[in-house]
Design an enzyme around this catalytic site. Sequence first.
Site, PDB file in Angstrom:
ATOM      1  N   SER A   7       0.725  -1.413  -0.283  1.00  0.00           N
ATOM      2  CA  SER A   7       0.044  -0.128   0.024  1.00  0.00           C
ATOM      3  C   SER A   7       0.792   1.145   0.044  1.00  0.00           C
ATOM      4  O   SER A   7       1.599   1.347   0.858  1.00  0.00           O
ATOM      5  CB  SER A   7      -0.795   0.055   1.231  1.00  0.00           C
ATOM      6  OG  SER A   7      -1.306   1.209   1.486  1.00  0.00           O
ATOM      7  N   HIS A  32      -1.791  -1.305  -3.766  1.00  0.00           N
ATOM      8  CA  HIS A  32      -2.602  -0.791  -3.096  1.00  0.00           C
ATOM      9  C   HIS A  32      -2.934   0.590  -3.260  1.00  0.00           C
ATOM     10  O   HIS A  32      -1.744   1.253  -2.623  1.00  0.00           O
ATOM     11  CB  HIS A  32      -3.032  -1.522  -1.913  1.00  0.00           C
ATOM     12  CG  HIS A  32      -4.114  -1.295  -1.080  1.00  0.00           C
ATOM     13  ND1 HIS A  32      -5.287  -2.050  -1.114  1.00  0.00           N
ATOM     14  CD2 HIS A  32      -4.522  -0.386  -0.046  1.00  0.00           C
ATOM     15  CE1 HIS A  32      -6.233  -1.585  -0.338  1.00  0.00           C
ATOM     16  NE2 HIS A  32      -5.591  -0.748   0.552  1.00  0.00           N
ATOM     17  N   ASP A  34      -4.727   3.771  -1.554  1.00  0.00           N
ATOM     18  CA  ASP A  34      -5.817   4.229  -0.442  1.00  0.00           C
ATOM     19  C   ASP A  34      -6.277   5.875  -0.940  1.00  0.00           C
ATOM     20  O   ASP A  34      -5.608   6.677  -0.727  1.00  0.00           O
ATOM     21  CB  ASP A  34      -5.245   4.516   0.903  1.00  0.00           C
ATOM     22  CG  ASP A  34      -5.062   2.968   1.261  1.00  0.00           C
ATOM     23  OD1 ASP A  34      -5.753   2.163   1.316  1.00  0.00           O
ATOM     24  OD2 ASP A  34      -3.812   2.448   1.556  1.00  0.00           O
ATOM     25  N   MET A  36      -8.785   8.786   0.740  1.00  0.00           N
ATOM     26  CA  MET A  36      -9.318   8.960   1.552  1.00  0.00           C
ATOM     27  C   MET A  36     -10.062  10.492   1.459  1.00  0.00           C
ATOM     28  O   MET A  36      -9.426  11.404   1.044  1.00  0.00           O
ATOM     29  CB  MET A  36      -8.590   9.186   2.734  1.00  0.00           C
ATOM     30  CG  MET A  36      -8.039   7.683   3.297  1.00  0.00           C
ATOM     31  SD  MET A  36      -7.054   7.653   4.759  1.00  0.00           S
ATOM     32  CE  MET A  36      -6.322   6.045   4.563  1.00  0.00           C
ATOM     33  N   HIS A  65      -8.643   1.543  -2.980  1.00  0.00           N
ATOM     34  CA  HIS A  65      -9.527   1.412  -1.848  1.00  0.00           C
ATOM     35  C   HIS A  65      -9.975   2.870  -1.531  1.00  0.00           C
ATOM     36  O   HIS A  65      -9.482   3.650  -1.131  1.00  0.00           O
ATOM     37  CB  HIS A  65      -8.888   0.953  -0.569  1.00  0.00           C
ATOM     38  CG  HIS A  65      -9.163   0.711   0.706  1.00  0.00           C
ATOM     39  ND1 HIS A  65      -8.765   0.489   1.876  1.00  0.00           N
ATOM     40  CD2 HIS A  65     -10.703   0.683   1.110  1.00  0.00           C
ATOM     41  CE1 HIS A  65      -9.633   0.464   2.783  1.00  0.00           C
ATOM     42  NE2 HIS A  65     -10.554   0.686   2.412  1.00  0.00           N
ATOM     43  N   MET A  67     -11.954   4.974   0.551  1.00  0.00           N
ATOM     44  CA  MET A  67     -12.529   5.414   1.919  1.00  0.00           C
ATOM     45  C   MET A  67     -13.336   6.886   1.856  1.00  0.00           C
ATOM     46  O   MET A  67     -12.772   7.640   2.316  1.00  0.00           O
ATOM     47  CB  MET A  67     -11.586   5.627   2.916  1.00  0.00           C
ATOM     48  CG  MET A  67     -10.976   3.910   3.093  1.00  0.00           C
ATOM     49  SD  MET A  67      -9.314   3.971   3.803  1.00  0.00           S
ATOM     50  CE  MET A  67      -8.280   3.902   2.404  1.00  0.00           C
ATOM     51  N   MET A 136     -11.347  -5.142   6.646  1.00  0.00           N
ATOM     52  CA  MET A 136     -10.418  -4.271   7.401  1.00  0.00           C
ATOM     53  C   MET A 136     -10.000  -4.888   8.791  1.00  0.00           C
ATOM     54  O   MET A 136     -10.783  -5.195   9.607  1.00  0.00           O
ATOM     55  CB  MET A 136     -11.230  -2.974   7.700  1.00  0.00           C
ATOM     56  CG  MET A 136     -11.216  -2.170   6.282  1.00  0.00           C
ATOM     57  SD  MET A 136     -10.035  -1.879   5.329  1.00  0.00           S
ATOM     58  CE  MET A 136      -8.921  -0.826   6.568  1.00  0.00           C
ATOM     59  N   ASP A 174      -6.557  -5.821   5.204  1.00  0.00           N
ATOM     60  CA  ASP A 174      -6.046  -4.623   5.169  1.00  0.00           C
ATOM     61  C   ASP A 174      -5.850  -3.908   6.528  1.00  0.00           C
ATOM     62  O   ASP A 174      -6.818  -3.789   6.992  1.00  0.00           O
ATOM     63  CB  ASP A 174      -6.792  -3.406   4.073  1.00  0.00           C
ATOM     64  CG  ASP A 174      -6.165  -2.296   4.168  1.00  0.00           C
ATOM     65  OD1 ASP A 174      -4.795  -1.974   4.556  1.00  0.00           O
ATOM     66  OD2 ASP A 174      -6.647  -1.392   3.330  1.00  0.00           O
TER      67      ASP A 174
END
Length: 224
Positions: A7, A32, A34, A36, A65, A67, A136, A174
Amino acid sequence: MAQIVPSILSADFARLAEEIKRVEQAGISMLHVDVMDGHFVDNLTLGPPVVESIRKVTNLTFDLHLMIEDPHKYAPIFIEAGADQISIHQEACRHLDATIHMIQDKGAKCGVVLNPATPIETLTDVLDIVDHVLIMSVNPGFGGQKFIPNSLNKIRRLARWREERRLQFAIEIDGGVDKHNVETIVRAGCDWLVAGSAVFHSADPAATVKEMQHLASEATAIRV
Ligand code: DX5
Ligand code: ZN
């Protein structure tokens, strides 16, 4: 074969291309990413322009991913930017079935993510259409948190359901993954293990990925 998925959240964002190249050398196939938004989680990271930029420096599969609130609205923009796989939080989707189909119709694989307090039963009616399920093992928002052991029970039960119902989805984990828990996680039935700080905060990220990948491969071989 279980795979380690680095990640980039814990990478040096000023040298992202270089950091990606470093872990790529370790023979990984997925990265990966992320995303957010400061609403769904208390942190902000990156958006479509960054995904578009790193898309130009690697052919690795981008495992996004999200979020974020309103993934239905933003997922297509990230697919356009170069995402191959999109994971959306069950907790952020009002019409989960529709959003999964929309993402797949746009040519990306779609996974659903569950926060630590969300039961796997919430996915009973979409398990036949998802490409993967992401469990998660920390509360999302930050790297470097401690692994929540109950996530192993969720993985075991999901793997059992998959077998019983003869389904195909991959199982991903994760949060808090490091070389000490790789074996247990793989033996629980997990296919993809995301690792951020364990990889990028180590002295030699490529060597760490190789070591973790070796442990994952050994554990896959003895998985019953
Ligand atoms: C956390 C992110 C993770 C993060 C994991 O909310 O979703 O992908 O990078 O970091 P570590 O491996 O440090 O727990
Ligand atoms: Zn993540």
